[in-house]
Design a protein around this motif. Structure first.
Motif, PDB file in Angstrom:
ATOM      1  N   ASN A 168      -6.656  -4.112  -6.505  1.00  0.00           N
ATOM      2  CA  ASN A 168      -7.059  -3.598  -5.164  1.00  0.00           C
ATOM      3  C   ASN A 168      -8.561  -3.453  -5.450  1.00  0.00           C
ATOM      4  OD1 ASN A 168      -6.716  -2.868  -2.521  1.00  0.00           O
ATOM      5  ND2 ASN A 168      -6.114  -0.909  -2.917  1.00  0.00           N
ATOM      6  N   ASN A 193      -3.176   6.549   4.879  1.00  0.00           N
ATOM      7  CA  ASN A 193      -4.339   6.500   4.290  1.00  0.00           C
ATOM      8  C   ASN A 193      -5.142   5.125   4.686  1.00  0.00           C
ATOM      9  OD1 ASN A 193      -6.795   7.472   2.727  1.00  0.00           O
ATOM     10  ND2 ASN A 193      -6.231   6.066   1.373  1.00  0.00           N
ATOM     11  N   THR A 194      -4.317   3.920   4.122  1.00  0.00           N
ATOM     12  CA  THR A 194      -4.863   2.496   4.584  1.00  0.00           C
ATOM     13  C   THR A 194      -5.031   2.384   5.897  1.00  0.00           C
ATOM     14  OG1 THR A 194      -3.772   1.961   2.469  1.00  0.00           O
ATOM     15  CG2 THR A 194      -4.087   0.114   4.010  1.00  0.00           C
ATOM     16  N   SER A 234       0.844  -1.199  -0.031  1.00  0.00           N
ATOM     17  CA  SER A 234       0.121  -0.117   0.152  1.00  0.00           C
ATOM     18  C   SER A 234       0.729   1.303  -0.033  1.00  0.00           C
ATOM     19  CB  SER A 234      -1.098   0.149   1.296  1.00  0.00           C
ATOM     20  OG  SER A 234      -1.529   1.284   1.443  1.00  0.00           O
ATOM     21  N   ILE A 238      -7.536  -4.271  -0.412  1.00  0.00           N
ATOM     22  CA  ILE A 238      -6.449  -4.161   0.902  1.00  0.00           C
ATOM     23  C   ILE A 238      -7.237  -4.243   2.432  1.00  0.00           C
ATOM     24  CG2 ILE A 238      -4.547  -3.023   1.959  1.00  0.00           C
ATOM     25  CD1 ILE A 238      -3.430  -2.770  -0.765  1.00  0.00           C
ATOM     26  N   THR A 239      -8.310  -2.954   2.367  1.00  0.00           N
ATOM     27  CA  THR A 239      -8.683  -2.670   3.677  1.00  0.00           C
ATOM     28  C   THR A 239      -9.720  -3.927   3.999  1.00  0.00           C
ATOM     29  OG1 THR A 239     -10.320  -1.182   2.570  1.00  0.00           O
ATOM     30  CG2 THR A 239      -8.318  -0.267   3.412  1.00  0.00           C
ATOM     31  N   ASN A 245     -11.622  -1.164  -0.369  1.00  0.00           N
ATOM     32  CA  ASN A 245     -10.832  -1.742  -1.446  1.00  0.00           C
ATOM     33  C   ASN A 245     -10.596  -3.314  -0.900  1.00  0.00           C
ATOM     34  OD1 ASN A 245      -8.370  -1.417   0.079  1.00  0.00           O
ATOM     35  ND2 ASN A 245      -8.357   0.769  -0.591  1.00  0.00           N
ATOM     36  N   SER A 258      -1.695  -1.709  -4.182  1.00  0.00           N
ATOM     37  CA  SER A 258      -2.628  -0.523  -4.556  1.00  0.00           C
ATOM     38  C   SER A 258      -2.098   0.302  -5.829  1.00  0.00           C
ATOM     39  CB  SER A 258      -2.202   0.456  -3.305  1.00  0.00           C
ATOM     40  OG  SER A 258      -0.997   1.177  -3.565  1.00  0.00           O
ATOM     41  N   LYS A 264      -8.131   4.055   7.371  1.00  0.00           N
ATOM     42  CA  LYS A 264      -9.179   3.292   6.891  1.00  0.00           C
ATOM     43  C   LYS A 264      -9.333   1.931   7.708  1.00  0.00           C
ATOM     44  CE  LYS A 264      -9.664   4.850   2.096  1.00  0.00           C
ATOM     45  NZ  LYS A 264      -9.435   4.160   0.789  1.00  0.00           N
ATOM     46  N   CYS A 289       2.619   0.194   4.579  1.00  0.00           N
ATOM     47  CA  CYS A 289       1.272   0.317   5.098  1.00  0.00           C
ATOM     48  C   CYS A 289       1.095   2.000   4.961  1.00  0.00           C
ATOM     49  CB  CYS A 289       0.461   0.073   6.215  1.00  0.00           C
ATOM     50  SG  CYS A 289      -1.234   0.373   6.580  1.00  0.00           S
ATOM     51  N   ILE A 315       0.570  -5.909   5.537  1.00  0.00           N
ATOM     52  CA  ILE A 315       0.390  -4.970   4.681  1.00  0.00           C
ATOM     53  C   ILE A 315       2.045  -4.155   4.801  1.00  0.00           C
ATOM     54  CG2 ILE A 315      -0.811  -2.790   4.353  1.00  0.00           C
ATOM     55  CD1 ILE A 315      -3.225  -4.183   5.622  1.00  0.00           C
TER      56      ILE A 315
END
Length: 174
Positions: A53, A78-79, A8, A92-93, A90, A34, A82, A75, A72
Motif C-alpha cells: 500500500n 478511514n479509506t 482495506s 489504495i486511495t 497511499n 492495507s 480519504k 473498504c 475496494i
C-alpha cells in the motif's frame, strides 16, 4: 480486463480474498492490501500481482496504465473518508482517485455498521460521482443455505456492478 482489487481494513478481509478467488480467468487482478488487512490475512500468494500500500509509484496508480475497474473490498471508513475528501496518501486511495478522474468503474464495499452520519455523507458524496457503494448485504430472495452461498451471492452482486460475467448465484426467475 485490468481490475484493481484493494483490501482495506481487517474486518471482512476474507471476503476480499474470495472475490479474487472467484474471478474468471480472463481478468487480471492487481491487488493492494492495507497494513491492517495484512495483519489479519498474512497474505502471501505469488500467483497474483500484488503491491504494498505504500507503493504510491506503482503502475496501477497512473491513469495511463489503463485500469478498467477498481474494487475496494472491504473498504474501511478511514479509506472511504480519504477517497471522499480527495486524499491520495497511499496506493489504495491513489488508485481510487485515478478511477474517479478517469471516470472508470469504482466499487466500494463499506464494512462497518451501524453507519454514522459522517460515513453516510461520505458515501452519498461518492455515489453522486458515480461510485458504486455496495456493502456486503445479503438478499433474502437468493435462497441462501450456507455461508458459502451468502458469500457467492454478495460477490456475484459485486461482479454484476463491475460488468463481470459469472454464475455464482441463481438469478431471480431462473
Amino acid at each position: 480486463m485490468k481490475l484493481v482489487v484493494a483490501i482495506s481494513g481487517a474486518s471482512g478481509a476474507e471476503l476480499g480474498l474470495k472475490f479474487i478467488e472467484y474471478l474468471p480467468k480472463n481478468i487480471t487482478p492487481y491487488i493492494v492490501i492495507s497494513d491492517s488487512a495484512k495483519k489479519v490475512l498474512k497474505f502471501e500468494n505469488k500467483k497474483y500481482i500484488t503491491y504494498d500500500n505504500s507503493q504510491i509509484e506503482a503502475s496501477i496508480s497512473s491513469g495511463s496504465f489503463g485500469v478498467d475497474a477498481t474494487a475496494i473490498i472491504p473498504c474501511s471508513m478511514n479509506t472511504l473518508a480519504k477517497i471522499a475528501c480527495g486524499i491520495s496518501d497511499n496506493l489504495i486511495t491513489r488508485v481510487a482517485a485515478v478511477a474517479l478522474k478517469e471516470q472508470k468503474r469504482l466499487l466500494i464495499a463499506p464494512r462497518e455498521m451501524p453507519l454514522s452520519a459522517i460515513a453516510l455523507n461520505n458515501m452519498q458524496k461518492l455515489a453522486s460521482l458515480g461510485v458504486v457503494i455496495s456493502p456486503p448485504i445479503m438478499g433474502y430472495y437468493a435462497n441462501i443455505n450456507s455461508l458459502e452461498d451468502l458469500e457467492k451471492f454478495i460477490i456475484g452482486k459485486w461482479y454484476d456492478s463491475l460488468g463481470i460475467k459469472h454464475n455464482l448465484y441463481k438469478r431471480w426467475g431462473e
